[in-house]
Design a protein around this motif. Structure first.
Motif, PDB file in Angstrom:
ATOM      1  N   ARG A 259      67.338  46.725  54.499  1.00 20.36           N
ATOM      2  CA  ARG A 259      66.606  47.642  53.795  1.00 20.36           C
ATOM      3  C   ARG A 259      65.471  47.954  54.749  1.00 20.36           C
ATOM      4  NH1 ARG A 259      68.209  43.620  49.808  1.00 20.36           N
ATOM      5  NH2 ARG A 259      68.328  44.856  47.509  1.00 20.36           N
ATOM      6  N   SER A 260      64.804  47.150  55.762  1.00 20.24           N
ATOM      7  CA  SER A 260      64.127  47.659  56.642  1.00 20.24           C
ATOM      8  C   SER A 260      64.803  48.322  57.414  1.00 20.24           C
ATOM      9  CB  SER A 260      63.738  46.685  57.048  1.00 20.24           C
ATOM     10  OG  SER A 260      62.584  46.916  57.837  1.00 20.24           O
ATOM     11  N   LEU A 261      65.668  48.636  57.852  1.00 22.82           N
ATOM     12  CA  LEU A 261      66.223  48.939  59.180  1.00 22.82           C
ATOM     13  C   LEU A 261      66.900  50.356  58.734  1.00 22.82           C
ATOM     14  CD1 LEU A 261      68.913  46.499  61.113  1.00 22.82           C
ATOM     15  CD2 LEU A 261      66.429  47.538  61.705  1.00 22.82           C
ATOM     16  N   THR A 262      66.933  50.262  57.164  1.00 24.67           N
ATOM     17  CA  THR A 262      67.480  52.352  57.196  1.00 24.67           C
ATOM     18  C   THR A 262      65.941  52.154  56.410  1.00 24.67           C
ATOM     19  OG1 THR A 262      68.297  51.718  55.173  1.00 24.67           O
ATOM     20  CG2 THR A 262      69.416  51.349  56.476  1.00 24.67           C
TER      21      THR A 262
ATOM     22  N   HIS B 238      83.627  53.785  62.075  1.00 24.91           N
ATOM     23  CA  HIS B 238      83.170  52.806  62.548  1.00 24.91           C
ATOM     24  C   HIS B 238      82.175  52.367  61.077  1.00 24.91           C
ATOM     25  CE1 HIS B 238      81.330  48.766  64.862  1.00 24.91           C
ATOM     26  NE2 HIS B 238      81.242  48.854  63.543  1.00 24.91           N
ATOM     27  N   VAL B 239      81.977  51.870  60.363  1.00 22.54           N
ATOM     28  CA  VAL B 239      80.623  51.922  59.556  1.00 22.54           C
ATOM     29  C   VAL B 239      80.003  50.657  59.498  1.00 22.54           C
ATOM     30  CG1 VAL B 239      79.994  52.683  56.807  1.00 22.54           C
ATOM     31  CG2 VAL B 239      82.565  53.664  57.819  1.00 22.54           C
ATOM     32  N   ALA B 240      78.731  50.993  60.019  1.00 22.04           N
ATOM     33  CA  ALA B 240      78.261  50.046  60.282  1.00 22.04           C
ATOM     34  C   ALA B 240      76.503  49.673  60.131  1.00 22.04           C
ATOM     35  CB  ALA B 240      78.369  49.542  61.324  1.00 22.04           C
ATOM     36  N   ASN B 241      75.938  49.103  59.622  1.00 19.07           N
ATOM     37  CA  ASN B 241      74.438  48.854  58.773  1.00 19.07           C
ATOM     38  C   ASN B 241      73.720  49.854  58.533  1.00 19.07           C
ATOM     39  OD1 ASN B 241      73.590  47.671  62.188  1.00 19.07           O
ATOM     40  ND2 ASN B 241      73.793  46.412  59.639  1.00 19.07           N
ATOM     41  N   ASN B 242      75.090  50.107  57.110  1.00 22.17           N
ATOM     42  CA  ASN B 242      73.988  51.408  56.198  1.00 22.17           C
ATOM     43  C   ASN B 242      74.109  50.799  54.606  1.00 22.17           C
ATOM     44  OD1 ASN B 242      75.013  54.046  57.502  1.00 22.17           O
ATOM     45  ND2 ASN B 242      77.212  52.495  58.070  1.00 22.17           N
ATOM     46  N   MET B 243      73.117  51.335  53.960  1.00 21.93           N
ATOM     47  CA  MET B 243      72.086  51.345  52.806  1.00 21.93           C
ATOM     48  C   MET B 243      73.311  51.865  51.855  1.00 21.93           C
ATOM     49  SD  MET B 243      70.475  48.983  51.545  1.00 21.93           S
ATOM     50  CE  MET B 243      68.894  48.904  50.048  1.00 21.93           C
ATOM     51  N   TYR B 244      73.751  51.563  51.133  1.00 22.92           N
ATOM     52  CA  TYR B 244      74.312  51.892  50.025  1.00 22.92           C
ATOM     53  C   TYR B 244      73.828  52.299  48.425  1.00 22.92           C
ATOM     54  CZ  TYR B 244      78.317  53.350  53.145  1.00 22.92           C
ATOM     55  OH  TYR B 244      78.950  53.885  53.452  1.00 22.92           O
ATOM     56  N   MET B 245      72.831  52.893  47.740  1.00 19.55           N
ATOM     57  CA  MET B 245      72.684  52.363  46.770  1.00 19.55           C
ATOM     58  C   MET B 245      73.753  52.950  45.416  1.00 19.55           C
ATOM     59  SD  MET B 245      69.477  50.851  46.974  1.00 19.55           S
ATOM     60  CE  MET B 245      68.541  51.541  44.954  1.00 19.55           C
ATOM     61  N   GLY B 246      74.267  52.236  45.188  1.00 22.81           N
ATOM     62  CA  GLY B 246      75.038  52.776  43.774  1.00 22.81           C
ATOM     63  C   GLY B 246      76.358  53.758  44.559  1.00 22.81           C
TER      64      GLY B 246
ATOM     65  N   SER C 287      74.027  59.217  62.402  1.00 23.78           N
ATOM     66  CA  SER C 287      72.739  57.835  62.546  1.00 23.78           C
ATOM     67  C   SER C 287      71.788  58.500  61.984  1.00 23.78           C
ATOM     68  CB  SER C 287      72.487  57.408  63.476  1.00 23.78           C
ATOM     69  OG  SER C 287      72.034  58.667  64.741  1.00 23.78           O
ATOM     70  N   ASN C 288      71.131  56.943  60.645  1.00 15.72           N
ATOM     71  CA  ASN C 288      69.873  57.367  60.241  1.00 15.72           C
ATOM     72  C   ASN C 288      69.386  58.542  59.484  1.00 15.72           C
ATOM     73  OD1 ASN C 288      67.855  55.293  62.234  1.00 15.72           O
ATOM     74  ND2 ASN C 288      68.368  56.523  63.860  1.00 15.72           N
ATOM     75  N   ASN C 289      70.935  59.011  58.655  1.00 13.70           N
ATOM     76  CA  ASN C 289      70.535  60.088  58.014  1.00 13.70           C
ATOM     77  C   ASN C 289      70.026  59.941  56.778  1.00 13.70           C
ATOM     78  OD1 ASN C 289      71.168  62.349  59.916  1.00 13.70           O
ATOM     79  ND2 ASN C 289      73.181  61.265  60.241  1.00 13.70           N
ATOM     80  N   TRP C 290      69.539  60.692  56.274  1.00 16.82           N
ATOM     81  CA  TRP C 290      69.275  60.235  54.351  1.00 16.82           C
ATOM     82  C   TRP C 290      70.273  61.148  53.618  1.00 16.82           C
ATOM     83  CZ3 TRP C 290      64.139  61.037  51.050  1.00 16.82           C
ATOM     84  CH2 TRP C 290      64.962  60.612  49.961  1.00 16.82           C
ATOM     85  N   PHE C 291      71.491  60.992  53.212  1.00 16.32           N
ATOM     86  CA  PHE C 291      71.996  61.378  51.617  1.00 16.32           C
ATOM     87  C   PHE C 291      72.381  61.491  50.504  1.00 16.32           C
ATOM     88  CE2 PHE C 291      74.581  60.722  56.375  1.00 16.32           C
ATOM     89  CZ  PHE C 291      75.025  61.752  56.519  1.00 16.32           C
ATOM     90  N   ARG C 292      71.735  62.277  49.657  1.00 17.75           N
ATOM     91  CA  ARG C 292      71.106  62.425  48.541  1.00 17.75           C
ATOM     92  C   ARG C 292      71.583  63.133  47.418  1.00 17.75           C
ATOM     93  NH1 ARG C 292      65.989  64.561  47.010  1.00 17.75           N
ATOM     94  NH2 ARG C 292      64.748  65.159  48.988  1.00 17.75           N
ATOM     95  N   GLU C 293      71.811  62.840  45.927  1.00 21.02           N
ATOM     96  CA  GLU C 293      71.764  63.672  45.380  1.00 21.02           C
ATOM     97  C   GLU C 293      73.125  64.900  45.489  1.00 21.02           C
ATOM     98  OE1 GLU C 293      69.990  64.075  42.421  1.00 21.02           O
ATOM     99  OE2 GLU C 293      68.694  62.471  44.004  1.00 21.02           O
ATOM    100  N   GLN C 294      74.464  63.600  45.547  1.00 25.12           N
ATOM    101  CA  GLN C 294      75.716  64.352  46.283  1.00 25.12           C
ATOM    102  C   GLN C 294      76.886  63.963  45.904  1.00 25.12           C
ATOM    103  OE1 GLN C 294      75.482  67.580  47.290  1.00 25.12           O
ATOM    104  NE2 GLN C 294      77.231  67.904  47.347  1.00 25.12           N
ATOM    105  N   ASN C 295      77.896  64.675  44.769  1.00 21.91           N
ATOM    106  CA  ASN C 295      78.634  64.398  44.926  1.00 21.91           C
ATOM    107  C   ASN C 295      79.791  63.806  45.652  1.00 21.91           C
ATOM    108  OD1 ASN C 295      81.484  63.652  43.634  1.00 21.91           O
ATOM    109  ND2 ASN C 295      82.042  65.962  42.763  1.00 21.91           N
TER     110      ASN C 295
ATOM    111  N   VAL D 212      76.196  54.827  60.874  1.00 21.99           N
ATOM    112  CA  VAL D 212      74.760  54.187  61.066  1.00 21.99           C
ATOM    113  C   VAL D 212      74.017  54.410  60.618  1.00 21.99           C
ATOM    114  CG1 VAL D 212      75.137  54.634  63.999  1.00 21.99           C
ATOM    115  CG2 VAL D 212      74.878  51.879  63.283  1.00 21.99           C
ATOM    116  N   TYR D 213      73.006  53.419  60.260  1.00 24.87           N
ATOM    117  CA  TYR D 213      71.893  53.413  60.043  1.00 24.87           C
ATOM    118  C   TYR D 213      71.740  54.641  59.027  1.00 24.87           C
ATOM    119  CZ  TYR D 213      71.149  50.595  64.600  1.00 24.87           C
ATOM    120  OH  TYR D 213      70.948  49.051  64.843  1.00 24.87           O
ATOM    121  N   ASN D 214      72.633  54.597  58.237  1.00 21.25           N
ATOM    122  CA  ASN D 214      72.032  55.717  57.046  1.00 21.25           C
ATOM    123  C   ASN D 214      71.450  55.276  55.971  1.00 21.25           C
ATOM    124  OD1 ASN D 214      72.894  57.664  59.276  1.00 21.25           O
ATOM    125  ND2 ASN D 214      74.668  56.624  58.686  1.00 21.25           N
ATOM    126  N   TYR D 215      71.106  56.292  54.808  1.00 26.99           N
ATOM    127  CA  TYR D 215      70.678  55.580  53.509  1.00 26.99           C
ATOM    128  C   TYR D 215      71.928  56.366  53.135  1.00 26.99           C
ATOM    129  CZ  TYR D 215      68.065  53.590  49.738  1.00 26.99           C
ATOM    130  OH  TYR D 215      67.152  53.052  48.659  1.00 26.99           O
TER     131      TYR D 215
END
Length: 403
Positions: A358-361, A263-271, A212-220, A242-245
């Protein structure tokens, strides 16, 4: 998490954000929605971020309080003050905090003992540039507020294992956090990026996991749920994401699922480059109220399915209330509904509408916490949750605690 009710005599003292809720709700009054800086806040963060005295109250529980003062590391003979000494050697119920900002370069993977909380709030802690974190045959662990990045593969060798025992550890691929035969794990508000293999692996029978609430970025390869196609024990795996970006520059596996249920819920997927969510070996997925923003060019389909045997796999991939932008699409399984795990009615929770994602994440990843950064708000919703069975996530409790 795929999270269950847990025995209050065993796990109650390992609630990073939940165990102190009664302290945090006494100064709040009522409103329908809670905000900081005019942004909607998700239900996990509501229970502590409004109180500027969160530092004072986070260690009110009866356990071993351990503070990391030394960023050095020795894989076999750790010394007091180091992270490895607190996470691997001390036996008991340990709550680890950090004296100051630190860059920790682990010589060998850090194997975390059961009933351990690593709490990085209030300081800037990086675990980077070599070995990283492993939860191996352990349970009841929280990792919160840590930046883990630039993790590298490790050759087989000896290392201090859980409870201070020296063990032989095989090849490690270079994941930020790897779970092996682990259970009841909470990974919350961490920032993970740019590792040699993946950012988070849940493998070999691990289950009851909340991410929850993690930021995952710059990764294959971002997140793997399930060891391999032949490891049938992962059929019992239950995970809540949940609630991850996710993003920018995440290519695939957000997550990639084998055998089990997610269960994958309320996450933000930027491409994405290849896909956002994929699977094989008859996995079950409920994708609920996520926001999928497809890349400007390239693949627009959210899902990917791999056929792993000659007779063909079956997938149960369902989208409920998801939002799609830039032409994103989700190929659902036709007919029926995704199989749910056996959760009690008390573990139900209504997932937030995707229009708020957008706001929740917006606070996903490591928080910039300080003694004065949290703000008060009016908390009718929080009080309702915090004085019953505490904090709810998706269709189940993160943890159950009897106040």
């Amino acid at each position: 998490m795929a999270c269950h009710q847990v025995n209050n005599s065993v796990f109650w003292c390992f609630i990073l954000l939940v165990g102190i809720l009664t302290f945090f709700t006494t100064n709040a009054s009522s409103t329908e929605k809670t905000k900081i800086e005019d942004k909607e806040m998700n239900v996990i963060d509501q229970c502590w971020r409004f109180n500027p005295e969160w530092r004072k109250h986070r260690q009110q529980l009866d356990l071993i309080h351990y503070k990391v003062t030394d960023p050095s590391d020795h894989p076999l003979n750790s010394t007091p003050g180091t992270l490895r000494y607190g996470a691997s050697k001390i036996q008991g119920k340990v709550w680890i905090t950090f004296k100051r900002n630190m860059n920790i370069k682990l010589v060998r993977p850090l194997l975390i003992s059961s009933f351990t909380t690593i709490d990085g709030r209030g300081v800037d802690v990086h675990i980077a540039d070599n070995a990283c974190l492993m939860i191996y045959k352990a349970t009841n662990i929280i990792i919160h507020g840590i930046r883990v990045h630039h993790c590298r593969p490790q050759a087989p060798g000896m290392v201090m294992g859980p409870d201070g025992k020296i063990i032989s550890l095989g090849q490690v691929d270079g994941d930020a956090i790897r779970l092996v035969s682990a259970s009841k794990i909470w990974i919350d508000h961490n920032t993970l990026y740019d590792c040699q293999d993946g950012l988070l692996d849940v493998t070999r029978g691990s289950t009851d996991i909340t991410i929850s609430n993690n930021w995952f970025r710059e990764q294959n390869k971002v997140m793997l749920l399930g060891h391999d196609d032949g490891f049938v024990r992962d059929k019992n795996m239950k995970v809540t994401v949940v609630y991850n970006y996710f993003g920018p520059n995440c290519h695939q596996r957000m997550p990639r699922i084998r055998h089990g249920y997610a269960h994958v819920a309320n996450n933000m997927y930027m491409g994405w480059v290849q896909y956002a969510i994929g699977g094989s070996m008859e996995p079950s997925l409920k994708s609920q109220s996520n926001l999928f923003i497809a890349p400007v060019t390239g693949k627009k389909e959210v899902t990917w399915r791999k056929s792993s045997n000659r007779i063909g796999d079956t997938w149960e991939f369902y989208s409920v209330g998801d939002a799609f932008e830039n032409g994103a699409s989700f190929m659902e399984t036709k007919g029926g509904q995704v199989t749910k795990s056996n959760y009690s009615p008390k573990q139900n929770f209504k997932v937030v509408d995707a229009k708020y994602i957008r706001s929740l994440t917006s606070s996903s990843g490591v928080l910039q916490c300080s003694k004065t950064s949290a703000q008060y708000a009016e908390l009718k919703f929080v009080k309702k949750i915090c004085f019953t069975l505490v904090i709810l996530i998706s269709e189940r409790l993160i943890f159950t605690i009897y106040l």
